[in-house]
Scaffold this active site. Sequence first.
Site, PDB file in Angstrom:
ATOM      1  CB  SER A 260      -0.832  -0.054   1.287  1.00 40.85           C
ATOM      2  OG  SER A 260       0.105   0.160   2.620  1.00 40.85           O
ATOM      3  CE  LYS A 261       1.920   6.924  -3.098  1.00 45.52           C
ATOM      4  NZ  LYS A 261       2.948   6.958  -4.436  1.00 45.52           N
ATOM      5  NE  ARG A 262      -1.538   2.016   6.052  1.00 45.69           N
ATOM      6  CZ  ARG A 262      -2.143   1.552   5.642  1.00 45.69           C
ATOM      7  NH1 ARG A 262      -3.308   2.014   5.396  1.00 45.69           N
ATOM      8  NH2 ARG A 262      -2.402  -0.554   5.984  1.00 45.69           N
TER       9      ARG A 262
END
Length: 491
Positions: A260-262
């Site tokens: 994920s972008k996190r």
Amino acid sequence: MSEIRVRFAPSPTGYLHIGGLRTALYNYLFAKRNGGKFVLRIEDTDQTRFVEGAIENLIHSLEWAGIKYDEGVFIEDGHIVERGEYGPYVQSKRLPIYRKYVDELLEKGHAYYCFCSKDRLEAVREEQKIKGMVPKYDGFCRNIPLEDARKRVAAGEEHVVRLKLPYNRDIHFHDLVRGDITINTNDIDDQVLLKSDGYPTYHMAVVVDDQLMGITHIVRGEEWLPSTPKHIYLYEAFGWEKPTYVHLPTVLNKERKKLSKRHGDVSVDDFRTKGYLPEGLVNYLALVGWSPEDNEEILSMEDMVERFSFERVSKTGGIFDKDKLDWVNGHYIRSKSVEEISALSVPYLVEAGFIDDVFVNENEEWLNILIDTVREGMSTLSELPEKVDFIFKDKLQIEEEAYAEHLENENAKVLMQAIKAELEKIDMIDMEYAKGFMKLIQGATGIKGKNLFMPVRVALTGSVHGPELVNVLYLLGKDRIISRADAILNR
């Protein structure tokens, strides 16, 4: 056996994710391996999440990656167009088609109108959670007679249409990766098929589209596995033959969580911007969940097509290892011609402010030698500015330890004086002169071996390690070398 037809059907809710690219790749490899067709369809029934430019990004990303599809949505002359005999390939253009099939399900008793408010649905789900039950629709509207329901719809009452699953029935299917799977209908929700805005849900549209477009194999992420029994029941309700299902393992990070972008870069654009080559990214991505029989790791697209099969796809999530990606990408950087890598690398040098377009046009050979000098140690093109920084700097940063060991002595001063004296005899340094330069300095000073090469390397590059010294001499040129020699003499 009929022609194999597969499809990649993303939603335009953002830029293409690395997991989506792998799904597209596996569809492509399977189709090509079996002489089939690969379709690109856009599933945009969730209009609230539509992202402007997402379709264009998707098409450009697939094109960049070398994943070619046969039918669907394309860009021609800056416009989105559709090609193929099964269109439209954009779901929002197919609403009358879905409405027709929803009506058929209602008539056959496989679907029903539901008038429950959002407040009621939330209250039911909360109560189910409190009782430790799996939250799902309680069937409140299942038994409303169709004629009564139609009167309420005609009167303008807000509604959706739901799938009417039979009670307590096992639905069986075989997945090419997961094997035989059975799920009981009591564990499945009466899924919404048509939303209150008139748009179908994914579950309705995907079955209708796949059937009408002749799709034989559904190759998609494992997150859709729990929904598959609903889809199979819809095929049965319509009297259609169900396709073959293939649910791919999720692409995970090193902590075994979904990318994920996190946790960093996840879109194809992110990797492209970082300077990954399409061959490197695609080659590595194919191996995240699949391996050929001989476990070979460097594979061209043609190699992958020749060897690909779902029997070799793992059931467990594939770990996305950036270090391994860097290794694979570095291989492709070194295997391409220096001219190709130079052309791809120039934008990074321009962005860093080292060169401009005029310089590029006038110094093609110099740039090729620059790239060839440092690419051996490169994993991505974006590393280039840092690798060549020492060439362009007016004031060189020299490692303290290297300076103390190799330049704080009389030997170094003698070498710097000799370098200046030798360069003052010429107008410019070409490669031929650079190849013989250190011999000239050795002849002038009598200094040789490590005592000759190490001080010169440190004075010119700032480090004891680095690229071929002959190339460095050529790239720095007469004036910059004299300036660096002076810096040592005046320190």
